[in-house]
Scaffold this motif. Structure first.
Motif, short mmCIF file in Angstrom:
data_model
loop_
_atom_site.label_atom_id
_atom_site.label_comp_id
_atom_site.label_asym_id
_atom_site.label_seq_id
_atom_site.Cartn_x
_atom_site.Cartn_y
_atom_site.Cartn_z
N CYS A 13 60.73 23.48 55.58
CA CYS A 13 61.10 24.88 55.36
C CYS A 13 61.72 25.43 56.65
CB CYS A 13 59.87 25.69 54.96
SG CYS A 13 60.24 27.46 54.88
N PHE A 15 62.38 28.37 57.52
CA PHE A 15 61.80 29.63 57.97
C PHE A 15 60.41 29.42 58.57
CE2 PHE A 15 64.48 31.90 54.53
CZ PHE A 15 65.61 31.76 55.30
N CYS A 16 59.82 28.25 58.34
CA CYS A 16 58.55 27.91 58.99
C CYS A 16 58.78 27.04 60.22
CB CYS A 16 57.65 27.15 58.02
SG CYS A 16 56.93 28.15 56.70
N HIS A 51 54.31 31.45 55.05
CA HIS A 51 55.10 30.89 53.94
C HIS A 51 54.53 31.37 52.61
CE1 HIS A 51 57.80 27.76 52.15
NE2 HIS A 51 56.98 28.01 51.13
N HIS A 101 60.93 30.02 50.68
CA HIS A 101 60.17 30.95 51.53
C HIS A 101 60.77 32.35 51.32
CE1 HIS A 101 58.13 31.39 55.73
NE2 HIS A 101 58.36 32.62 55.25
#
Ligand SMILES: [Zn+2]
Length: 143
Positions: A13, A15-16, A51, A101
């Motif tokens: 991910c 965004f993580c 998340h 996400h």
């Protein structure tokens, strides 16, 4: 690179796992950043730190953190002369949301066309484009 190629190559991910160098501003619950595959040059994103995929999964504190960064993002775009923006958040995963996400878009202007087609035509910023955009946004927003 086409956005579709970027998405196909994603292993984690973004965004993580790939957000650290891209943060314009953060608070306890969310980040303000820019889109790597922008609809507009100054397309910003508000992303919860945790998340989650749906709005209903956010705590009220996370909602407040996201709202605060939406306001900051809109003010930043106002400093660039973009006083009309579209705020867009796709809930769940069935509405053309390419990154699961949860994230909110802040896009200068009103109409952003048929977003279901954008995965095929959007492109990822080059390293230089990203570097210059980040430098410009940080300078303007004084973040
Ligand atoms: Zn994530």
């Amino acid at each position: 690179m086409k956005y579709l190629t970027y998405l196909k190559n994603l292993k984690v991910c973004p965004f993580c796992e790939d957000i650290k160098g891209k943060i314009l501003l953060e608070n306890d619950g969310a980040y303000l950043t820019y889109s790597l595959a922008p609809y507009h040059k100054y397309h910003l994103l508000v992303i919860p730190k945790r998340h989650v995929e749906n709005l209903a999964e956010l705590t009220w504190e996370e909602h407040i953190c996201m709202t605060a960064l939406f306001v900051t993002g809109v003010k930043t775009l106002g400093k660039l002369g973009h006083n009309d923006c579209t705020l867009l958040t796709r809930d769940s995963g069935s509405l053309g949301k390419s990154i699961k996400h949860l994230h909110g878009h802040i896009i200068p202007g009103g109409f952003i066309q048929d977003t279901s087609l954008n995965t095929a035509v959007r492109k990822i910023l080059s390293t230089d484009e990203e570097k210059n955009l980040k430098k410009e946004l940080k300078k303007i927003s004084k973040l």
